[in-house]
Scaffold this active site. Sequence first.
Site, PDB file in Angstrom:
ATOM      1  CB  ALA A   1      -0.906  -0.022   1.220  1.00 36.26           C
ATOM      2  CG  ASN A   2      -0.046   4.689  -1.830  1.00 35.81           C
ATOM      3  OD1 ASN A   2      -0.710   5.617  -1.381  1.00 35.81           O
ATOM      4  ND2 ASN A   2      -0.426   3.972  -2.881  1.00 35.81           N
ATOM      5  NE  ARG A   3       3.257   8.023   5.414  1.00 40.26           N
ATOM      6  CZ  ARG A   3       4.003   9.069   5.725  1.00 40.26           C
ATOM      7  NH1 ARG A   3       5.194   9.203   5.189  1.00 40.26           N
ATOM      8  NH2 ARG A   3       3.557   9.980   6.556  1.00 40.26           N
ATOM      9  CB  SER A   4      -2.567   8.219  -1.033  1.00 41.34           C
ATOM     10  OG  SER A   4      -3.653   9.033  -1.389  1.00 41.34           O
TER      11      SER A   4
ATOM     12  CB  ALA B   1      -1.031   7.374  -4.296  1.00 41.60           C
TER      13      ALA B   1
END
Length: 397
Positions: free
Chosen positions: A210-213, A277
């Site tokens: 995942a990512n931090r968006s 993102a």
Amino acid sequence: MRALEGKHIVLGVSGSIACYKAVDLASRLTQGGALVDVIMTESATRFVTPLTFRNITHRPVVTDAFDLSSEMSLQHVVLAERADVIVVAPATANTLAKFAHGLADDALSMTVLASRAPVLVAPAMDGHMWQNPATFDNATQLIERGFTIVGPAEGRMASGLVGLGRLVEPAELMGHITALLGRTGDLAGRKIVVSAGGTQEPIDPVRVVANRSSGKMGYAVAEAARDRGATVVLVAAPTVLDDPAAIEMVRVGTALQMHDAVLHHSSDADALVMAAAVADYRPEAPADQKVKKKTEGWTLQLAPTLDILAAAARPGLISVGFAAESQSLVEHARGKLQAKGLHLIVANDITDPDSGFGVDTNRVTFLDRNGLVEEMPLLTKYEVAHQILDRVVEWLG
Ligand code: CTP
């Protein structure tokens, strides 16, 4: 808030325990820059005092259409004339019935009858009263006449029972109100697809890449487009944000699901704003079962995902991308603008704490396909969204 600034809003409050939420609503509208004139029914004054609303709105409160000692007496015609929107929250079964049958025996029903402004009604009542065929018929008639009815919501009510009858939360009502105010805005008749959040690529049934968006920027674009009259589809990867009001939500998980949803919904859209993102890589072979812990290390083989913006590009579609960079901001953003054939790219420096993930502000630089580079000051994400849409409107001609 651009959608509310200087707008005349009549807030009608009728007698329900949910009156306390109308106080919060009046406060949010006033803080957003609206001029809020509250009209209370006699029974509403038993739950909350007019003084409460007066102190919050800094404007007189109408309680009695015939009180000659009040500076607002017989002002319902003035209020009805100048209202940009009339919001009735909470609306009791009795108030709904009065509106449906054209009664005008108090300041609120007189104002609604005398006005040509759009009317938003948010009912709150006992679940059986709401489900009574009389109330149902009244609500149906009002919808047929162009009233917007929002709610009631389901949940625990003052009686202790759980059911359909709660006033919709003020935060959600705000979205419906700004949508109604913006219905004839400069994006009326346009369809805008917005993506938001960070995609999640499964490693196994439990774990994801995942990512931090946070999704906040994309949600702000969707809300701002709605508040200018657009029909909005929001393709959202997982976020903790509440669904915005009056926006079609399409929930997705992976980059591939986002690709399919964006291509499907943008095929007849006027503009695509990709604020999501999107993972550039996904685990090549996600495991069917949870991978068990071992003592040695674990190497994941990743495969590239599809580029959604590049795939969606077609003549007639205005496309806007984002570039979140940690170095060489303008240079990298210009490269993406050209590679993806965009009209506009919104670049931000993620090392700036005011513009990082999860905050409500953003400091962006706009680059467009004509070579224009514009550095913007620190703004709220909702205001950045309007700045983006100002440029989309220009591209749409
Ligand atoms: N984007 C996309 N499809 C992808 C990856 C990104 O449509 N598979 C979009 C993003 O939504 C964003 C823009 O492309 O609007 C730029 O995304 P970004 O991740 O910054 O760019 P990349 O091209 O992935 O480049 P890099 O990760 O190397 O910076």
